[in-house]
Design a protein around this motif. Structure first.
Motif, PDB file in Angstrom:
ATOM      1  N   SER A   1       8.786 -34.768   5.411  1.00 27.96           N
ATOM      2  CA  SER A   1       9.514 -34.509   4.163  1.00 27.96           C
ATOM      3  C   SER A   1       9.238 -33.097   3.669  1.00 27.96           C
ATOM      4  CB  SER A   1       9.136 -35.538   3.095  1.00 27.96           C
ATOM      5  OG  SER A   1       7.746 -35.482   2.808  1.00 27.96           O
TER       6      SER A   1
ATOM      7  N   LEU B   1      11.247 -30.758   5.893  1.00 32.24           N
ATOM      8  CA  LEU B   1      12.657 -30.792   5.511  1.00 32.24           C
ATOM      9  C   LEU B   1      12.917 -29.920   4.297  1.00 32.24           C
ATOM     10  CD1 LEU B   1      13.750 -34.514   5.975  1.00 32.24           C
ATOM     11  CD2 LEU B   1      14.925 -32.515   6.897  1.00 32.24           C
TER      12      LEU B   1
ATOM     13  N   GLU C   1      15.414 -26.787   4.093  1.00 34.24           N
ATOM     14  CA  GLU C   1      16.576 -26.866   3.215  1.00 34.24           C
ATOM     15  C   GLU C   1      16.585 -25.754   2.177  1.00 34.24           C
ATOM     16  OE1 GLU C   1      17.625 -31.634   3.044  1.00 34.24           O
ATOM     17  OE2 GLU C   1      15.939 -30.886   1.877  1.00 34.24           O
TER      18      GLU C   1
ATOM     19  N   LYS D   1      21.085 -40.905  11.277  1.00 37.79           N
ATOM     20  CA  LYS D   1      21.475 -40.383   9.974  1.00 37.79           C
ATOM     21  C   LYS D   1      20.427 -39.432   9.392  1.00 37.79           C
ATOM     22  CE  LYS D   1      24.275 -44.430   8.777  1.00 37.79           C
ATOM     23  NZ  LYS D   1      24.513 -45.527   7.798  1.00 37.79           N
ATOM     24  N   HIS D   2      19.474 -39.037  10.209  1.00 36.94           N
ATOM     25  CA  HIS D   2      18.406 -38.167   9.724  1.00 36.94           C
ATOM     26  C   HIS D   2      18.963 -36.812   9.284  1.00 36.94           C
ATOM     27  CE1 HIS D   2      14.506 -36.215   9.371  1.00 36.94           C
ATOM     28  NE2 HIS D   2      13.915 -37.362   9.651  1.00 36.94           N
ATOM     29  N   LYS D   3      18.408 -36.274   8.212  1.00 37.74           N
ATOM     30  CA  LYS D   3      18.873 -34.994   7.665  1.00 37.74           C
ATOM     31  C   LYS D   3      18.722 -33.843   8.646  1.00 37.74           C
ATOM     32  CE  LYS D   3      18.367 -35.617   2.655  1.00 37.74           C
ATOM     33  NZ  LYS D   3      17.676 -35.105   1.438  1.00 37.74           N
TER      34      LYS D   3
ATOM     35  N   THR E   1      21.713 -32.354  10.274  1.00 40.76           N
ATOM     36  CA  THR E   1      22.690 -31.616   9.465  1.00 40.76           C
ATOM     37  C   THR E   1      22.290 -30.168   9.215  1.00 40.76           C
ATOM     38  OG1 THR E   1      21.681 -32.179   7.318  1.00 40.76           O
ATOM     39  CG2 THR E   1      23.214 -33.778   8.277  1.00 40.76           C
TER      40      THR E   1
END
Length: 328
Positions: free
Chosen positions: A248, A251, A255, A275-277, A280
């Motif tokens: 986390s 990430l 981000e 569906k993991h961030k 993306t």
């Protein structure tokens, strides 16, 4: 007669080839019975009679069925956190692993993703797809590896090979390792430091590479504080174990562009959730835990075991012995 169980493949043809390779690399005359163990059901039935076991995993419930005949378990992977059950740790059974055979492919992977990130190959692929001649927008973000600093966390066989290849690119190499007592300079590393200098690695490196084993001491060792210490132009690479990193926190760092990007081959949960961030984010290179694998892996592993088996029969110390206190 010594009995050795080989739980390395279910495929009969593959097993026969690996067994032939094993025998070709043995230089002993002692009679040995090799037993093909196809699955955990087979292992559960035969473990009581084994002297040695070669496997990739062993469940606690199966191990406790073993007798004092079992002297040695060779794990066909470098990481052994998945087999170090309390019952195994407390036992007299020797544990060895496949440390070393991964060093070259993983080091090549690390240098490969560093070049990929530094030379903006993802942007070049975008150019091919869009046909938009964006030469100067790409050039302004290109990095020259020569003169840059790579910080390596963990300096075993893997860390050393990464350092050697990085040096060939003209990079500065800084590294930390658990058993290091003082700061040293060696041929392939400019600063080899104790673990207490971890902050220096994150503050001063253009590329931080995680190359240490997963143990209770290293679990979640890298988190928000470490990423805050990194430059927003630096990159993070993990080819060790996902559990070493607070995912986390990583990430968030990606981000918010707290760090420039990352290359990740391992994750907290594998396979990675669809569906993991991470899927993306454009500033992340992802691979499905392949950095240490190659077609000849099992062949090299069984040759490594054969050499160790020769040492065992001759009464010599085993290589790649796992310390049950350090758990690697």
């Amino acid at each position: 007669m010594m009995k050795i169980g080989l739980q390395i493949t279910k495929n009969n043809l593959k097993y026969r080839k690996l067994l032939s390779t094993l025998k070709d690399n043995l230089s002993i005359k002692r009679k040995i019975e090799f037993i093909h163990i196809k699955d955990d059901t087979d292992l559960s039935k035969t473990i009581e009679e084994l002297n040695i076991l070669v496997c990739y995993h062993i469940e606690k419930e199966i191990f406790i069925k073993s007798t004092n005949m079992l002297q040695w378990i060779h794990c066909g992977t470098a990481g052994v956190e998945h087999i170090m059950h309390p019952e195994i740790i407390k036992s007299k059974v020797i544990i060895t692993n496949a440390r070393g055979i991964h060093a070259t492919p993983i080091a090549e992977y690390v240098l490969g993703v560093m070049v990929y990130l530094a030379k903006q190959f993802d942007s070049c692929q975008d150019f091919k797809n869009t046909k938009n001649w964006n030469q100067w927008s790409i050039v302004k973000n290109i990095i020259q590896l020569k003169g840059k600093t790579i910080g390596i966390i963990g300096f075993g066989s893997l860390g050393k090979e990464i350092a050697r290849l990085a040096k060939s690119f003209g990079m500065k190499v800084h590294a930390i390792r658990r058993l290091q007592k003082k700061i040293e300079t060696k041929k392939i590393v400019d600063r080899l430091m104790p673990m207490k200098y971890k902050k220096e690695i994150f503050c001063n490196s253009d590329f931080v590479v995680v190359a240490c084993p997963l143990t209770p001491l290293t679990r979640n060792m890298i988190g928000a504080r470490e990423f805050k210490n990194m430059s927003n132009e630096s990159f993070f690479i993990n080819i060790a174990r996902g559990g070493i990193v607070d995912e986390s926190a990583l990430l968030l760092a990606l981000e918010t562009n707290q760090i420039s990007g990352a290359a990740l081959d391992v994750f907290n949960q594998q396979p990675l959730n669809l569906k993991h961030k991470l899927f993306t984010l454009k500033n992340v290179f992802l691979s499905p835990h392949i950095s240490g694998n190659f077609p000849e892996y099992q062949n090299d592993m069984i040759v490594q075991f054969a050499h160790n088996l020769t040492r065992y029969v001759e009464g010599k110390g085993l290589r790649n012995r796992v310390c049950k206190k350090r758990l690697y």
